[in-house]
Design a protein around this motif. Sequence first.
Motif, PDB file in Angstrom:
ATOM      1  N   ARG A   8      56.286 -17.984  37.402  1.00  0.00           N
ATOM      2  CA  ARG A   8      57.390 -17.183  37.931  1.00  0.00           C
ATOM      3  C   ARG A   8      58.726 -17.652  37.373  1.00  0.00           C
ATOM      4  O   ARG A   8      59.555 -16.852  36.945  1.00  0.00           O
ATOM      5  N   MET A  40      49.111 -12.583  40.149  1.00  0.00           N
ATOM      6  CA  MET A  40      50.505 -12.302  40.485  1.00  0.00           C
ATOM      7  C   MET A  40      50.757 -10.793  40.542  1.00  0.00           C
ATOM      8  O   MET A  40      51.513 -10.315  41.379  1.00  0.00           O
ATOM      9  N   LYS A  45      54.036  -9.570  42.568  1.00  0.00           N
ATOM     10  CA  LYS A  45      55.101 -10.457  42.095  1.00  0.00           C
ATOM     11  C   LYS A  45      55.439 -10.244  40.619  1.00  0.00           C
ATOM     12  O   LYS A  45      56.522 -10.585  40.182  1.00  0.00           O
ATOM     13  N   LEU A  77      58.775 -10.057  35.975  1.00  0.00           N
ATOM     14  CA  LEU A  77      58.812 -10.096  37.432  1.00  0.00           C
ATOM     15  C   LEU A  77      59.164  -8.731  37.989  1.00  0.00           C
ATOM     16  O   LEU A  77      59.835  -7.942  37.348  1.00  0.00           O
ATOM     17  N   ARG A  78      58.734  -8.487  39.209  1.00  0.00           N
ATOM     18  CA  ARG A  78      59.092  -7.243  39.909  1.00  0.00           C
ATOM     19  C   ARG A  78      60.379  -7.438  40.642  1.00  0.00           C
ATOM     20  O   ARG A  78      60.784  -8.425  41.043  1.00  0.00           O
TER      21      ARG A  78
END
Length: 78
Positions: A8, A40, A45, A77-78
């Motif tokens: 992340r 993920m 995520k 990443l979202r």
Amino acid sequence: MASLFEIRDMLALHGKMEASALSAALHTPLSMMEAMLSRMEALGKARRVQEEPGGCLSGQCRQCPEGKACLREWWMLR
């Protein structure tokens, strides 16, 4: 081996990266990295972004006998 937090953080730092680049940067086998990225994605995520085929109209050029090897796939990443 990398943790989900390290993945992340790396995605947050770089914006988007390929699984192979993440694997090399975090010293984790590619198969493990792909599994962790899929997890993920399932958790909401991260998301997978695929490049549109621009240069290979038929999808069967000489460099990619599979038809999809020339398509790049990034994670972000979202």
